[in-house]
Design a protein around this motif. Structure first.
Motif, short mmCIF file in Angstrom:
data_model
loop_
_atom_site.label_atom_id
_atom_site.label_comp_id
_atom_site.label_asym_id
_atom_site.label_seq_id
_atom_site.Cartn_x
_atom_site.Cartn_y
_atom_site.Cartn_z
N ALA A 57 0.46 -0.96 -0.23
CA ALA A 57 0.14 -0.05 -0.15
C ALA A 57 1.22 1.28 -0.20
CB ALA A 57 -0.62 0.00 1.40
N SER A 58 0.65 1.93 -1.23
CA SER A 58 1.79 3.06 -0.44
C SER A 58 0.85 4.63 0.43
CB SER A 58 1.37 3.54 -2.47
OG SER A 58 2.73 5.00 -2.50
N THR A 59 1.99 4.68 0.20
CA THR A 59 1.22 6.58 0.74
C THR A 59 0.86 7.67 -0.06
OG1 THR A 59 3.77 7.13 1.58
CG2 THR A 59 2.53 5.82 3.23
N SER A 60 1.11 7.59 -0.69
CA SER A 60 0.88 9.06 -1.56
C SER A 60 1.46 8.56 -3.64
CB SER A 60 2.32 9.92 -1.78
OG SER A 60 3.86 9.33 -2.71
N LYS A 61 0.54 8.70 -4.43
CA LYS A 61 0.22 9.24 -5.69
C LYS A 61 1.86 8.51 -6.55
CE LYS A 61 -3.55 11.12 -6.66
NZ LYS A 61 -4.37 12.41 -7.13
N ALA A 62 2.58 9.41 -6.01
CA ALA A 62 3.98 9.31 -6.33
C ALA A 62 4.68 7.95 -5.94
CB ALA A 62 5.07 10.76 -5.71
N THR A 63 5.12 7.78 -5.29
CA THR A 63 5.68 6.74 -4.44
C THR A 63 4.73 5.02 -5.01
OG1 THR A 63 5.96 7.63 -1.87
CG2 THR A 63 5.74 4.76 -2.60
N ALA A 64 3.50 5.15 -5.00
CA ALA A 64 2.40 3.85 -6.10
C ALA A 64 2.81 4.50 -7.31
CB ALA A 64 1.10 4.48 -6.14
N GLY A 71 7.54 -2.56 -10.59
CA GLY A 71 7.31 -4.41 -10.81
C GLY A 71 6.69 -4.97 -9.56
N LEU A 72 7.14 -3.91 -8.64
CA LEU A 72 5.96 -4.11 -7.45
C LEU A 72 4.77 -4.36 -7.27
CD1 LEU A 72 8.27 -2.03 -4.97
CD2 LEU A 72 8.34 -4.65 -5.44
N VAL A 73 3.75 -5.15 -6.76
CA VAL A 73 2.49 -4.99 -7.14
C VAL A 73 2.19 -3.97 -5.41
CG1 VAL A 73 0.70 -6.19 -5.93
CG2 VAL A 73 2.64 -7.47 -7.09
N VAL A 74 1.36 -2.85 -6.04
CA VAL A 74 0.67 -1.60 -5.17
C VAL A 74 -0.85 -1.79 -5.36
CG1 VAL A 74 0.49 0.66 -4.52
CG2 VAL A 74 2.89 -0.63 -5.56
N GLU A 75 -1.13 -1.64 -3.91
CA GLU A 75 -3.12 -2.48 -3.94
C GLU A 75 -4.01 -1.46 -3.03
OE1 GLU A 75 -4.06 -6.09 -3.39
OE2 GLU A 75 -2.28 -6.99 -3.86
N GLU A 76 -5.00 -1.32 -3.24
CA GLU A 76 -5.22 0.17 -2.18
C GLU A 76 -5.30 -0.42 -0.67
OE1 GLU A 76 -7.00 2.87 -3.27
OE2 GLU A 76 -5.99 3.10 -5.74
N LEU A 77 -5.29 0.38 0.34
CA LEU A 77 -5.39 0.17 1.89
C LEU A 77 -6.30 -0.48 1.97
CD1 LEU A 77 -3.73 0.37 3.94
CD2 LEU A 77 -4.87 2.17 5.17
N ASP A 78 -7.89 -0.05 1.56
CA ASP A 78 -8.85 -0.78 1.58
C ASP A 78 -8.78 -2.43 1.26
OD1 ASP A 78 -9.56 1.14 3.34
OD2 ASP A 78 -10.91 2.11 1.33
N ASP A 79 -8.63 -2.64 0.34
CA ASP A 79 -8.10 -3.80 -0.43
C ASP A 79 -7.22 -4.44 0.57
OD1 ASP A 79 -9.93 -3.20 -1.90
OD2 ASP A 79 -8.34 -2.76 -3.14
N LEU A 80 -6.52 -4.43 1.51
CA LEU A 80 -5.41 -5.14 1.43
C LEU A 80 -5.54 -5.87 3.68
CD1 LEU A 80 -1.78 -3.44 0.51
CD2 LEU A 80 -2.98 -5.41 -0.15
N GLY A 81 -6.24 -4.10 3.76
CA GLY A 81 -6.86 -4.48 5.62
C GLY A 81 -5.55 -4.05 5.81
N TRP A 82 -5.42 -4.83 7.14
CA TRP A 82 -4.75 -4.50 7.92
C TRP A 82 -2.96 -4.97 7.42
CZ3 TRP A 82 -5.34 -1.37 11.96
CH2 TRP A 82 -3.97 -0.78 12.64
#
Length: 241
Positions: A57-64, A71-82
């Motif tokens: 999960a990313s803390t900003s659009k730039a990091t995402a 090649g890293l897998v970035v998902e929404e925090l709500d989809d990942l959960g804790w």
């Protein structure tokens, strides 16, 4: 060795030490800023070298954008959960592992991600370690509507805490207000020294129009501080208790 190269080596040392904390299968929070950017680079190298399976999960659009480009897998925090772990930078770290963050205008998302994690680890160079928070301007994210009224309320809150007359500055770039990923403004509080961060944090949080402040109090579990020689020092919360 120049000062800038010393800082770069310090950031790289801290980033590499943090990458070693990542375990296969983790759900990982990725921070924002210059040191966090180095961490994402080093993390991607390890993921590809070892075939690790991570969900981030990313803390900003730039990091995402950076993470996905590597090649890293970035998902929404709500989809990942804790999350298992969040690794991020800081603008200041005090001896009690309290932080000021938000120099990159991402402290709202950074705090949401950090507090949705089992652990938050901060990576920084020695220049970010301070005896007392406040030399770095404290960022406060505010909604654009009525922001000048919000600034007045902030100035009054500062006065009540003995910080009257301290500048409250609208952050600008190229003559225009800086916008966060949530399209809000940033007010930077030039306080020099903050001796009661908890009271100020509570006062700011109570103001209508304030979205989030840059204090991270009792959130960081471990700070990895990189040194110019490439070594690191680790400051742990359990050592303070």
């Amino acid at each position: 060795m120049t000062d800038s190269s010393s800082v770069d080596l310090s950031k790289d040392a801290a980033a590499r030490a943090a990458v070693a904390l990542v375990e296969n299968g983790m759900k990982l929070g990725l921070g924002t800023g210059s040191t966090a950017k180095v961490f994402v680079d080093r993390l991607a190298e390890r993921v590809h070298a070892e075939g690790m399976d991570l969900r981030c999960a990313s803390t900003s659009k730039a990091t995402a954008d950076q993470a996905r480009s590597l090649g890293l897998v970035v998902e929404e925090l709500d989809d990942l959960g804790w999350l298992d772990l969040t690794i991020d930078g800081a603008d200041e770290v005090d001896p009690d592992l309290n932080l000021i963050k938000g120099g990159g205008a991402a402290h709202l998302r950074e705090k949401i991600v950090a507090t949705a994690s089992d652990r938050m680890v901060v990576i920084a160079d020695q220049g970010k370690v301070v005896d007392c928070l406040g030399k770095f301007k404290l960022p406060v994210e505010v909604i654009p509507f009525g922001w000048q009224s919000t600034r007045v309320h902030i100035e009054r809150a500062l006065a009540e805490l003995g910080l009257e007359g301290r500048p409250v500055i609208l952050r600008e770039r190229d003559g225009q207000p800086v916008r966060t990923d949530e399209n809000n403004f940033i007010l930077d509080l030039a306080l020099e020294e903050i001796h009661d961060a908890k009271s100020l944090a509570n006062a700011l949080s109570a103001i209508a129009g304030v979205v989030e402040h840059g204090f991270f109090l009792n959130i960081c579990n471990l700070a990895i501080i990189g040194r110019p020689d490439g070594s690191v020092v680790e400051l742990r919360r359990e050592d303070l208790e």
